[in-house]
Design an enzyme around this catalytic site. Sequence first.
Site, PDB file in Angstrom:
ATOM      1  N   LYS A 176      -6.593  -2.244   6.961  1.00 28.68           N
ATOM      2  CA  LYS A 176      -7.468  -1.078   6.817  1.00 28.68           C
ATOM      3  C   LYS A 176      -8.803  -1.569   6.260  1.00 28.68           C
ATOM      4  CE  LYS A 176      -7.778   3.518   4.696  1.00 28.68           C
ATOM      5  NZ  LYS A 176      -8.058   3.796   3.302  1.00 28.68           N
ATOM      6  N   HIS A 195      -3.406   6.272  -6.276  1.00 27.78           N
ATOM      7  CA  HIS A 195      -2.194   6.195  -5.469  1.00 27.78           C
ATOM      8  C   HIS A 195      -1.512   4.854  -5.689  1.00 27.78           C
ATOM      9  CE1 HIS A 195      -5.086   3.902  -3.112  1.00 27.78           C
ATOM     10  NE2 HIS A 195      -4.067   3.355  -2.475  1.00 27.78           N
ATOM     11  N   ASP A 197       0.641   1.901  -3.306  1.00 24.82           N
ATOM     12  CA  ASP A 197       0.821   1.537  -1.899  1.00 24.82           C
ATOM     13  C   ASP A 197       2.297   1.596  -1.520  1.00 24.82           C
ATOM     14  OD1 ASP A 197      -1.882   1.085  -1.687  1.00 24.82           O
ATOM     15  OD2 ASP A 197      -1.733  -1.080  -1.993  1.00 24.82           O
ATOM     16  N   HIS A 251      -3.575   2.761  -8.464  1.00 18.97           N
ATOM     17  CA  HIS A 251      -4.952   2.275  -8.385  1.00 18.97           C
ATOM     18  C   HIS A 251      -5.818   3.268  -7.617  1.00 18.97           C
ATOM     19  CE1 HIS A 251      -2.775   0.716  -4.875  1.00 18.97           C
ATOM     20  NE2 HIS A 251      -3.918   0.705  -4.223  1.00 18.97           N
TER      21      HIS A 251
END
Length: 314
Positions: A176, A195, A197, A251
């Site tokens: 991404k 959020h 991962d 993070h």
Amino acid sequence: MVSVVAGRVESLSSSGIQSIPQEYVRPKEELTSIGDIFEEEKKHEGPQVPTIDLEDIASKDPVVRERCHEELRKAATDWGGAGKIQGYGSKLANNASGQLEWEDYFFHLVYPEDKRDLSIWPKHPSDYTAATSEYAKLLRQLATKILSALSISLGLEEGRLEKEVGGLEEMLLQMKINYYPKCPQPELALGVEAHTDVSALTFILHNMVPGLQLFYEGKWVTAKCVPNSIIMHIGDTIEILSNRKYKSILHRGLVNKEKVRISWAVFCEPPKEKIILKPLPEMVTEAEPALFPPRTFAQHIEHKLFRKNQAASK
């Protein structure tokens, strides 16, 4: 929901607006923790994101190698460290927080080679495909080394974690590319909201503009821009397999009004349906029961999205 149109936030940024649209303004409870990212990066007091020399991870000297493994184990224990959508995008619908993020992005699968869709890869610059393909191969090799060291530090056979996330044939690398335009009111916005991962591992390169923050010991800590380094996160998948002995860290990304920030994140993910994710038997005892129920990777993503949507609706 994501758009298929590139550059929506960039268009806002370059339009000359002096204030950002209301849908990008973060909730009041978040605003108190959003500061000037350049000033935040200069701070030396308090916790600092650990930096590890990975050249030592496969050293022939057992003392040097074990020291590197211990540093990696400690970072993964203390700090932690998708989906099928490919192409350009910006979030155009309200996400879990009800606000939008100040970024545009490009998302595509980069490894294994036989699963790539080269038709959507950028044609410019002309060497994008060659450079990205080589980078993906090198990252795949690095992932093996990291997973081996993390396995050994858990008392497992060195190939165990890699096997549990799909091995050489099935583990996917999704890239991404995040583009964070200049923001006229960076104190009100976030490039990416807080959020964890879903991946096994996440690797990040960036253009040396600060923005990444990690939530550690109750406060947001800014990752410093270390030359010739790569940032690594532990993701939810490894947290589940290790029964939270390794942590998937929360993070987020800040933006600024002076410089464009670009980051290249690669998520190492297990296959969506073929593997059942659950704490490894060796990680479970009477004193430390399993903290996660068995789920496929796809089910974990669905569960996570459901929880976020439930939280947003309250």
